[in-house]
Motif scaffolding. Structure first.
Motif, PDB file in Angstrom:
ATOM      1  N   ALA A   1       0.826  -1.203   0.000  1.00 36.05           N
ATOM      2  CA  ALA A   1       0.000   0.000   0.000  1.00 36.05           C
ATOM      3  C   ALA A   1       0.864   1.258   0.000  1.00 36.05           C
ATOM      4  CB  ALA A   1      -0.933  -0.006   1.207  1.00 36.05           C
ATOM      5  N   THR A   2       1.896   1.273   0.823  1.00 42.54           N
ATOM      6  CA  THR A   2       2.767   2.447   0.913  1.00 42.54           C
ATOM      7  C   THR A   2       3.500   2.684  -0.407  1.00 42.54           C
ATOM      8  OG1 THR A   2       3.062   2.152   3.303  1.00 42.54           O
ATOM      9  CG2 THR A   2       4.732   3.435   2.140  1.00 42.54           C
ATOM     10  N   GLN A   3       4.027   1.622  -0.995  1.00 41.72           N
ATOM     11  CA  GLN A   3       4.744   1.756  -2.263  1.00 41.72           C
ATOM     12  C   GLN A   3       3.801   2.199  -3.386  1.00 41.72           C
ATOM     13  OE1 GLN A   3       6.521  -2.100  -2.829  1.00 41.72           O
ATOM     14  NE2 GLN A   3       7.626  -1.985  -0.890  1.00 41.72           N
ATOM     15  N   ALA A   4       2.596   1.612  -3.412  1.00 39.81           N
ATOM     16  CA  ALA A   4       1.645   1.935  -4.477  1.00 39.81           C
ATOM     17  C   ALA A   4       1.147   3.372  -4.361  1.00 39.81           C
ATOM     18  CB  ALA A   4       0.459   0.970  -4.430  1.00 39.81           C
ATOM     19  N   LEU A   5       0.742   3.779  -3.181  1.00 41.03           N
ATOM     20  CA  LEU A   5       0.200   5.126  -3.012  1.00 41.03           C
ATOM     21  C   LEU A   5       1.275   6.186  -3.254  1.00 41.03           C
ATOM     22  CD1 LEU A   5      -2.035   4.277   0.031  1.00 41.03           C
ATOM     23  CD2 LEU A   5      -2.885   5.189  -2.123  1.00 41.03           C
ATOM     24  N   ALA A   6       2.486   5.909  -2.794  1.00 40.63           N
ATOM     25  CA  ALA A   6       3.578   6.852  -3.056  1.00 40.63           C
ATOM     26  C   ALA A   6       3.889   6.901  -4.554  1.00 40.63           C
ATOM     27  CB  ALA A   6       4.811   6.460  -2.257  1.00 40.63           C
ATOM     28  N   GLY A   7       3.943   5.722  -5.204  1.00 35.81           N
ATOM     29  CA  GLY A   7       4.252   5.675  -6.627  1.00 35.81           C
ATOM     30  C   GLY A   7       3.193   6.339  -7.489  1.00 35.81           C
ATOM     31  N   LEU A   8       1.952   6.310  -7.030  1.00 27.62           N
ATOM     32  CA  LEU A   8       0.849   6.933  -7.760  1.00 27.62           C
ATOM     33  C   LEU A   8       0.634   8.388  -7.354  1.00 27.62           C
ATOM     34  CD1 LEU A   8      -1.649   3.927  -7.589  1.00 27.62           C
ATOM     35  CD2 LEU A   8      -0.452   4.736  -9.633  1.00 27.62           C
ATOM     36  N   ASN A   9       1.494   8.878  -6.464  1.00 28.49           N
ATOM     37  CA  ASN A   9       1.422  10.275  -6.012  1.00 28.49           C
ATOM     38  C   ASN A   9       0.065  10.573  -5.385  1.00 28.49           C
ATOM     39  OD1 ASN A   9       2.481  12.860  -5.600  1.00 28.49           O
ATOM     40  ND2 ASN A   9       1.603  13.624  -7.520  1.00 28.49           N
ATOM     41  N   ALA A  10      -0.392   9.690  -4.510  1.00 29.36           N
ATOM     42  CA  ALA A  10      -1.724   9.830  -3.922  1.00 29.36           C
ATOM     43  C   ALA A  10      -1.846  11.125  -3.127  1.00 29.36           C
ATOM     44  CB  ALA A  10      -2.019   8.644  -3.011  1.00 29.36           C
ATOM     45  N   PRO A  11      -2.992  11.789  -3.237  1.00 25.94           N
ATOM     46  CA  PRO A  11      -3.255  12.952  -2.397  1.00 25.94           C
ATOM     47  C   PRO A  11      -3.649  12.499  -0.995  1.00 25.94           C
ATOM     48  CG  PRO A  11      -5.183  12.449  -3.697  1.00 25.94           C
ATOM     49  CD  PRO A  11      -4.119  11.468  -4.129  1.00 25.94           C
ATOM     50  N   ASP A  12      -3.776  13.413  -0.058  1.00 27.04           N
ATOM     51  CA  ASP A  12      -4.346  13.079   1.247  1.00 27.04           C
ATOM     52  C   ASP A  12      -5.749  12.523   1.007  1.00 27.04           C
ATOM     53  OD1 ASP A  12      -2.043  14.216   2.203  1.00 27.04           O
ATOM     54  OD2 ASP A  12      -3.007  15.999   3.047  1.00 27.04           O
ATOM     55  N   CYS A  13      -6.026  11.347   1.553  1.00 19.92           N
ATOM     56  CA  CYS A  13      -7.291  10.693   1.193  1.00 19.92           C
ATOM     57  C   CYS A  13      -7.615   9.547   2.138  1.00 19.92           C
ATOM     58  CB  CYS A  13      -7.216  10.135  -0.232  1.00 19.92           C
ATOM     59  SG  CYS A  13      -5.958   8.846  -0.446  1.00 19.92           S
ATOM     60  N   VAL A  14      -8.881   9.137   2.109  1.00 17.66           N
ATOM     61  CA  VAL A  14      -9.293   7.811   2.546  1.00 17.66           C
ATOM     62  C   VAL A  14      -9.173   6.916   1.315  1.00 17.66           C
ATOM     63  CG1 VAL A  14     -11.203   6.403   3.403  1.00 17.66           C
ATOM     64  CG2 VAL A  14     -10.869   8.729   4.278  1.00 17.66           C
ATOM     65  N   PHE A  15      -8.615   5.706   1.475  1.00 12.91           N
ATOM     66  CA  PHE A  15      -8.417   4.850   0.311  1.00 12.91           C
ATOM     67  C   PHE A  15      -8.913   3.430   0.587  1.00 12.91           C
ATOM     68  CE2 PHE A  15      -4.566   4.105   2.768  1.00 12.91           C
ATOM     69  CZ  PHE A  15      -4.352   2.747   2.623  1.00 12.91           C
ATOM     70  N   HIS A  16      -9.133   2.714  -0.504  1.00  8.07           N
ATOM     71  CA  HIS A  16      -9.543   1.303  -0.470  1.00  8.07           C
ATOM     72  C   HIS A  16      -8.666   0.570  -1.478  1.00  8.07           C
ATOM     73  CE1 HIS A  16     -12.307  -2.178  -0.328  1.00  8.07           C
ATOM     74  NE2 HIS A  16     -12.171  -2.218  -1.637  1.00  8.07           N
ATOM     75  N   LEU A  17      -7.869  -0.410  -1.007  1.00 10.01           N
ATOM     76  CA  LEU A  17      -6.893  -1.087  -1.860  1.00 10.01           C
ATOM     77  C   LEU A  17      -7.072  -2.594  -1.748  1.00 10.01           C
ATOM     78  CD1 LEU A  17      -3.169  -0.121  -2.240  1.00 10.01           C
ATOM     79  CD2 LEU A  17      -3.791  -2.509  -1.977  1.00 10.01           C
ATOM     80  N   GLU A  18      -7.208  -3.265  -2.883  1.00  5.51           N
ATOM     81  CA  GLU A  18      -7.444  -4.707  -2.913  1.00  5.51           C
ATOM     82  C   GLU A  18      -6.181  -5.457  -3.304  1.00  5.51           C
ATOM     83  OE1 GLU A  18     -10.844  -5.234  -5.432  1.00  5.51           O
ATOM     84  OE2 GLU A  18     -12.207  -4.401  -3.930  1.00  5.51           O
ATOM     85  N   ILE A  19      -5.977  -6.602  -2.653  1.00  7.09           N
ATOM     86  CA  ILE A  19      -4.765  -7.405  -2.844  1.00  7.09           C
ATOM     87  C   ILE A  19      -5.146  -8.873  -2.990  1.00  7.09           C
ATOM     88  CG2 ILE A  19      -2.631  -8.208  -1.727  1.00  7.09           C
ATOM     89  CD1 ILE A  19      -2.463  -5.499  -0.327  1.00  7.09           C
ATOM     90  N   PHE A  20      -4.531  -9.566  -3.966  1.00  9.41           N
ATOM     91  CA  PHE A  20      -4.715 -11.009  -4.123  1.00  9.41           C
ATOM     92  C   PHE A  20      -3.627 -11.748  -3.339  1.00  9.41           C
ATOM     93  CE2 PHE A  20      -6.538  -9.254  -8.034  1.00  9.41           C
ATOM     94  CZ  PHE A  20      -7.763  -9.911  -8.087  1.00  9.41           C
ATOM     95  N   GLN A  21      -4.026 -12.802  -2.648  1.00 10.61           N
ATOM     96  CA  GLN A  21      -3.060 -13.670  -1.970  1.00 10.61           C
ATOM     97  C   GLN A  21      -2.679 -14.809  -2.921  1.00 10.61           C
ATOM     98  OE1 GLN A  21      -5.764 -13.948   1.683  1.00 10.61           O
ATOM     99  NE2 GLN A  21      -3.745 -13.933   2.642  1.00 10.61           N
ATOM    100  N   ALA A  22      -1.940 -14.473  -3.961  1.00  9.81           N
ATOM    101  CA  ALA A  22      -1.587 -15.437  -5.001  1.00  9.81           C
ATOM    102  C   ALA A  22      -0.428 -16.317  -4.564  1.00  9.81           C
ATOM    103  CB  ALA A  22      -1.238 -14.694  -6.290  1.00  9.81           C
TER     104      ALA A  22
END
Length: 389
Positions: A239-260
């Protein structure tokens, strides 16, 4: 009272706004029209930013304090309104698009984050082309997301033709095709501020949203960090890497992850309030009111005050979106005779309005032990599907 412009409508957010002393003005699209006595304007297409802006300008609101969106479809429009009305919150339209378009999002992720292969498709793209690129089984869905609506798993040219039917027109950026990941899903609801993860929780689905959209029962429950410490650590790192990489603004977020099997795999991320009963079960478990956080960010106040009541959980909560029973005879009293609920609301009348995922009711249950909570949810789902044995 100051006015908060809200794109979309949901009753629980309306209550939260009024508790904050704000008067909401809704820009809404059928069928989610606010009740009588609520200020609103209807639009034909809530994603048409020009129409949304015309609706706001024609309303002549002179005391606007902020703007927010109930769902993904209004995220870009909310960003544009903030620009034009000089309001607090995210005004970066380009960044907003990377949280709307699934191809753009996956393309911009840091390379170290595992994710499905993703590309645009159109009515002119052949099944063979996609199968060669993505594998024999792939997924077709709207590029800008729609929950699990219009999402299809494709295994043949015939299934591919059916998957394209809900997409009229000849747009080259309306549809995405993704390699299929057959794995359980977890998701993070959290708060991102000043370039870092301020707070988060993790939940597991009972069945995948896609299966729920195709006739299953949507249910989810919060996970215990003590029981899943490695999963929490690895997921929060993604989540930290993705939000930083996408330049996320201050926000409430919802992030989905597969346990592959190959390792945790990024699904997708939205910068908006989580849907369903997720805000309620987070507040009951952790003391964190995600509605209040979203409102505070929209007012330019920051998240600190809204997060000040967070606590270590004593009980974990889960939620179920209840469907009509197979024989149509189940009532709320039947549920209450067999289970203990923190909340239940079930409409068994023949003309009950049916919402997303076939929903005619909803329930919240809890337990100090996450494993017992999961078992209870499984039993309630089975009861909803089969009725009393």
């Amino acid at each position: 009272m100051p006015t908060m412009i809200v794109i979309g409508y949901r009753g629980d957010l309306d209550q939260a706004l009024r508790r904050r002393g704000l008067d909401p003005y809704y820009i809404a699209q059928a069928p989610a029209i606010p009740p009588n006595g609520t200020r609103f304007r209807r639009v034909a297409d809530i994603e048409d930013v020009q129409e949304v802006f015309r609706a706001v300008l024609s309303a002549r609101i002179d005391d606007v304090a902020g703007v927010l969106s109930v769902h993904e479809m209004g995220v870009f429009g909310a960003t544009y309104l903030r620009q034009q009305l000089n309001l607090p919150g995210n005004t970066d339209s380009r960044t907003a698009l990377y949280f709307r378009d699934k191809y753009l999002q996956k393309s911009k992720l840091p390379s170290r984050i595992r994710r499905a292969r993703c590309r645009y498709a159109s009515q002119d793209t052949s099944f063979a082309d996609l199968a060669d690129d993505l594998g024999d089984v792939f997924v077709i869905k709207p590029a800008t997301g729609a929950g699990s609506l219009r999402t299809s798993i494709v295994r043949s040219p015939e299934e591919y033709a059916r998957a394209l039917e809900p997409f009229p027109g000849r747009s080259d950026v309306q549809i995405v095709a993704e390699s299929f990941i057959d794995a359980p899903e977890v998701y993070i609801d959290g708060v991102w501020e000043d370039g870092g993860l301020r707070w988060s929780s993790m939940s597991s689905y009972h069945v995948s949203p896609l299966r729920a959209a195709q006739g299953g029962i949507m249910a989810a429950y919060l996970l215990d960090r003590r029981r899943h410490s490695v999963l929490f650590d690895e997921s929060e790192a993604i989540a930290t890497q993705a939000l930083a990489g996408l330049n996320a603004p201050d926000c409430v977020f919802h992030l989905e992850i597969f346990q592959a099997e190959a390792g945790l795999t990024f699904g997708e991320c939205a910068i908006r309030i989580p849907g369903g009963l997720a805000p309620q079960i987070n507040e009951l478990t952790y003391g964190v009111d995600l509605f209040d956080v979203e409102i505070s960010l929209a007012l330019g106040e920051g998240a600190s005050k809204a997060l000040s009541n967070k606590r270590t959980p004593e009980r974990f909560h889960g939620c179920i979106l209840l469907r009509p029973s197979s024989d149509g005879n189940l009532t709320q009293k039947d549920f209450e005779r067999n289970f203990t609920f923190d909340l239940i609301d079930y409409d068994s009348s023949p003309d009950a309005p049916i919402g997303p995922y076939g929903r005619v009711g909803q329930a919240i249950v809890s337990d100090p032990d996450e494993l017992k909570l999961r078992k209870t949810i499984e039993e309630i789902v089975r009861f909803n599907e089969l009725g009393p044995n």
